[in-house]
Structures are given as C-alpha cells and as structure tokens.
Enzyme design. Sequence first.
Site, short mmCIF file in Angstrom:
data_model
loop_
_atom_site.label_atom_id
_atom_site.label_comp_id
_atom_site.label_asym_id
_atom_site.label_seq_id
_atom_site.Cartn_x
_atom_site.Cartn_y
_atom_site.Cartn_z
N LYS A 39 -26.07 -27.04 12.40
CA LYS A 39 -24.68 -26.57 12.47
C LYS A 39 -23.70 -27.69 12.11
O LYS A 39 -22.63 -27.43 11.54
CB LYS A 39 -24.37 -26.00 13.85
CG LYS A 39 -25.17 -24.76 14.20
CD LYS A 39 -24.97 -23.61 13.20
CE LYS A 39 -23.61 -22.97 13.32
NZ LYS A 39 -23.49 -21.78 12.43
N TYR B 296 -31.05 -27.25 15.92
CA TYR B 296 -29.94 -26.29 15.78
C TYR B 296 -28.61 -27.02 15.69
O TYR B 296 -27.79 -26.75 14.81
CB TYR B 296 -29.95 -25.32 16.96
CG TYR B 296 -28.76 -24.39 17.00
CD1 TYR B 296 -28.60 -23.40 16.04
CD2 TYR B 296 -27.79 -24.50 17.99
CE1 TYR B 296 -27.52 -22.54 16.07
CE2 TYR B 296 -26.71 -23.64 18.04
CZ TYR B 296 -26.57 -22.67 17.07
OH TYR B 296 -25.49 -21.83 17.10
N THR C 117 -32.21 -20.99 7.86
CA THR C 117 -31.22 -19.92 7.93
C THR C 117 -29.81 -20.49 8.02
O THR C 117 -28.90 -20.05 7.30
CB THR C 117 -31.49 -19.01 9.15
OG1 THR C 117 -32.77 -18.41 9.00
CG2 THR C 117 -30.42 -17.93 9.26
#
Length: 277
Positions: A107, A103, A49
């Site tokens: 990012k 994560y 995502t």
Amino acid sequence: HPGFEYTIDSILNTPVTAELVDRSDCIFHLAAAVGVKLIVESPVQTIETNIKGTENILDLAGKKRKKTIIFSTSEVYGKSSKIPFSEEDDLVMGSTTRGRWSYACSKAIDEFLALAYWKEKKLPTTVIRLFNTVGPRQTGRYGMVIPTFVRQALEGKPLTVYGDGNQTRCFCHVRDVIQAVYQVSGEDKALGQVYNIGTDEEISILDLARRVISITGSSSQIEIIPYSEAYEEGFEDMLKRRPDLSKIKKLIGYEPQCDLDRIIRDVVGYEKDQRDR
C-alpha cells in the site's frame, strides 16, 4: 437508485476497467487484497493485487486525466511509536521475513505511485489513509474485529481476542468516512496530498470485546488466543493506531459524528435483522 450501475470484474481486467474509466468523472480506487488473515495466508495475491491493480488504475486514469482517489491504510505507519500518526511521519516497516508487513509495503508503494503520477504526469490524485472503517454489512471474513465480535456475542460464543488484547485501535463509522471522502474529492487543494480519515477515539481490543458484550447483553466469555496460534509463529502487530486528524480538519472541517457505541449498535442491528429474515 435509478442512476446506479455496477460491473462485477477485476481491476486487473484492463479492457473492462478502461471502459469504466472512460465513463467516469472521478475514480475511487478501493479494490485491494485486505485483511490480516488473507495477508498471512496469501502474500503473493496480496502484493500482486495491490500493486498491479493500482498501476493499472493510474495508467488508465492518466491517459484520460481522470481525477483519482487512491485509498490506503493506517497499516503503512507500520511499527512507528510516534502517536498520533501524522501524514508526514516516517513509515517504520518490519522485516521482509515477516509476511505481516507485505500488505503495508504494497500500500505504501501504491501511495508512491499515486503521488508520482501527480508530480510527473499531472494526474489529479489524492491519497486517503483509512483507520478501521466499520459499519453494517461489513464482513468479518478477513479478520475485521467488530463484526466478528458482534456475531460471536449474538451466538453466545466466546469472543476471540488475538494477542494479549492490549493493542489499541480507533474505529470510524462508514457514514463519517463516506461524507469526508465525498468532500475531499471536490477540493482542488487536496490534489497531490495524503490525508488520514478516521476517529481518534481509542480503545483496546480487550475493552472492545467487553463493550460488545455489554451492548449485546450477551453471556459470552472472552477467549485470549496468542498470535502464533491465530496467524503464524513470529507474527507482529501494531500496538497503537491513532490518527492525527488536524490536516483533514483544516481542509474540510472534518469531525466524526458517530461514536463507538453507535457503530457497535448499528452493526448489532444489522446482524439481528439478518437473523430475523
């Protein structure tokens, strides 16, 4: 507001996203998989995502040269012990065998992509690293600590502190963040740059639980839960997460207006209103 419109869809839906990009003057890209619980439980969703979504946004924005603000996170500083975190500091990630860091890494890739689009394709982009933004209407579903603590306190339930509670965080009111983001979006000097936005008022999670109990007047107790029970065996966390705000202050004169007590009271007020309806 008469000028407000919204479309509920996914940034991975390219035709819909392309149409919205065409109609925009500036893109604020906040869509992401977020929250420690989701990261641990759904690492594939988290990585795909975040990276695919940002790739899609930058590709579409690049075709029309639309100014794009990419929202990143304090998580990218990883296990760094250099406090406060400055935008030019090295990022210190944990092992790839620890899903916790997927994560942060995803990012960080988003940031590299945004800055690459600026350097190579002259797409006007800016990266903003947020530090624990909090406010009314925030869900605690994915592990956001203040709304979770407030709801537990108002219900008289134990406030669940993960780890030993000595890890520290800095919480910033969404009002301060939005004002800063709006100002940054209008600054040409911000293009191709990375900025921390948050507050440097630091508090341990254990003291935060005590503060919530005090402000709510709750009789709740505090329950310490090891990371291995809350998430997974071998879970690692950031011990400190305090931003250096000198760069954003130099750009727009940034100074947070809402202290931690104001943040907690606003969340408490919202939660009480929801219960009264």
